[in-house]
Design an enzyme around this catalytic site. Structure first.
Site, PDB file in Angstrom:
ATOM      1  N   ASP A 106       0.791  -1.247   0.000  1.00  0.00           N
ATOM      2  CA  ASP A 106       0.000   0.000   0.000  1.00  0.00           C
ATOM      3  C   ASP A 106       0.821   1.294   0.000  1.00  0.00           C
ATOM      4  O   ASP A 106       0.491   2.242   0.745  1.00  0.00           O
ATOM      5  CB  ASP A 106      -0.947   0.017   1.225  1.00  0.00           C
ATOM      6  CG  ASP A 106      -1.934  -1.135   1.225  1.00  0.00           C
ATOM      7  OD1 ASP A 106      -1.848  -2.000   0.345  1.00  0.00           O
ATOM      8  OD2 ASP A 106      -2.780  -1.190   2.140  1.00  0.00           O
ATOM      9  N   LYS A 155      -6.982  -5.093  -2.772  1.00  0.00           N
ATOM     10  CA  LYS A 155      -7.769  -5.436  -1.578  1.00  0.00           C
ATOM     11  C   LYS A 155      -8.608  -4.244  -1.158  1.00  0.00           C
ATOM     12  O   LYS A 155      -8.382  -3.130  -1.625  1.00  0.00           O
ATOM     13  CB  LYS A 155      -6.835  -5.863  -0.438  1.00  0.00           C
ATOM     14  CG  LYS A 155      -5.941  -4.732   0.033  1.00  0.00           C
ATOM     15  CD  LYS A 155      -4.991  -5.208   1.109  1.00  0.00           C
ATOM     16  CE  LYS A 155      -4.164  -4.068   1.650  1.00  0.00           C
ATOM     17  NZ  LYS A 155      -4.947  -3.010   2.289  1.00  0.00           N
ATOM     18  N   CYS A 180      -2.002  -2.177   7.914  1.00  0.00           N
ATOM     19  CA  CYS A 180      -2.010  -3.197   6.855  1.00  0.00           C
ATOM     20  C   CYS A 180      -0.719  -4.002   6.784  1.00  0.00           C
ATOM     21  O   CYS A 180      -0.758  -5.186   6.445  1.00  0.00           O
ATOM     22  CB  CYS A 180      -2.341  -2.561   5.515  1.00  0.00           C
ATOM     23  SG  CYS A 180      -4.090  -2.096   5.439  1.00  0.00           S
TER      24      CYS A 180
HETATM   25  C1  VGL Z   1      -4.638   1.109   5.674  1.00  0.00           C
HETATM   26  C2  VGL Z   1      -6.067   2.184   7.098  1.00  0.00           C
HETATM   27  C3  VGL Z   1      -7.125   1.966   6.237  1.00  0.00           C
HETATM   28  C4  VGL Z   1      -3.250   0.633   5.373  1.00  0.00           C
HETATM   29  C5  VGL Z   1      -5.685   0.873   4.804  1.00  0.00           C
HETATM   30  O1  VGL Z   1      -2.937   0.367   4.187  1.00  0.00           O
HETATM   31  O2  VGL Z   1      -2.444   0.533   6.324  1.00  0.00           O
HETATM   32  N1  VGL Z   1      -4.846   1.755   6.813  1.00  0.00           N
HETATM   33  N2  VGL Z   1      -6.922   1.304   5.098  1.00  0.00           N
END
Ligand code: VGL
Ligand code: ZN
Length: 192
Positions: A18, A104, A143
């Site tokens: 991410d 995801k 994540c």
């Molecule tokens: C994430 C909060 C909400 C992440 C993703 O990638 O860490 N954190 N969605």
């Protein structure tokens, strides 16, 4: 944290979690200084490419009005909305075109923090002959944590590149490292 001076070997895979605009400075859900990990990740990407190690990149990829957003009673501001600029990978992240994408957070009814959660990633990694997964990315306390714990549950050895990850909160980062260490994750602490 244990120090290691090793690098990629056959049977390794490299997963970048991410590293998207919304998790960097100026984004919708910024990890303070998140973009500072990008040059570190790029160095490791160069190593992985040179060694022929498969590269995987996950992305948080939410539908408009996702269940994890505050407007729906979730914990987060809207972020990583599908096809938005915020959902794009950081522009400096040097992903090779051979990168395998893991998408995801697409479910309407629940969030997916882990890159393994209902994505089939464990099967893909096994098909690719991966036994040990190197992990980098954002956010360390959300994540990355969920992904790394699932990787261990799925039986993969895990190496977390400490300089290539960053947490939303300091305290969250500390707790995440504790949990990861207890799960048998190894930490590599080199500055590249
Ligand atoms: C994430 C909060 C909400 C992440 C993703 O990638 O860490 N954190 N969605
Ligand atoms: Zn999200």
């Amino acid at each position: 944290m244990s120090e290691m001076s090793e690098t990629f070997e056959p049977g390794d895979g490299f997963l970048i979690v991410d590293v998207q605009n919304d998790f960097c400075s100026g984004g919708a859900l910024p990890v303070a200084g998140g973009e500072r990990i990008v040059p570190v990740i790029n160095w490791w990407l160069g190593e992985a490419v040179a060694k022929g190690v498969p590269i995987y990149a996950s992305r948080d990829w939410h539908p408009v009005g996702h269940v994890s957003f505050r407007e729906r009673g979730g914990p987060w501001p809207p972020h990583c909305v599908q096809d938005s600029k915020g959902a794009q990978f950081h522009p400096d992240l040097a992903l090779p075109c051979s990168t395998i994408l893991v998408t995801k957070g697409v479910r309407f009814d629940q969030d997916q923090y882990s890159a393994f959660e209902q994505t089939g990633l464990a099967v893909q990694l096994r098909n690719d002959g991966i036994r040990r997964l190197w992990v980098a990315g954002l956010a360390e306390d959300v994540c990355v944590l969920a992904t790394v714990l699932d990787a261990r549950r799925e039986g993969f050895d895990v190496v977390l590149i400490e300089k290539a990850t960053c947490s939303i909160t300091l305290d969250g980062g500390k707790k995440a490292r504790c949990q990861m260490q207890a799960a048998g994750v190894r930490f590599i602490n080199e500055r590249k």
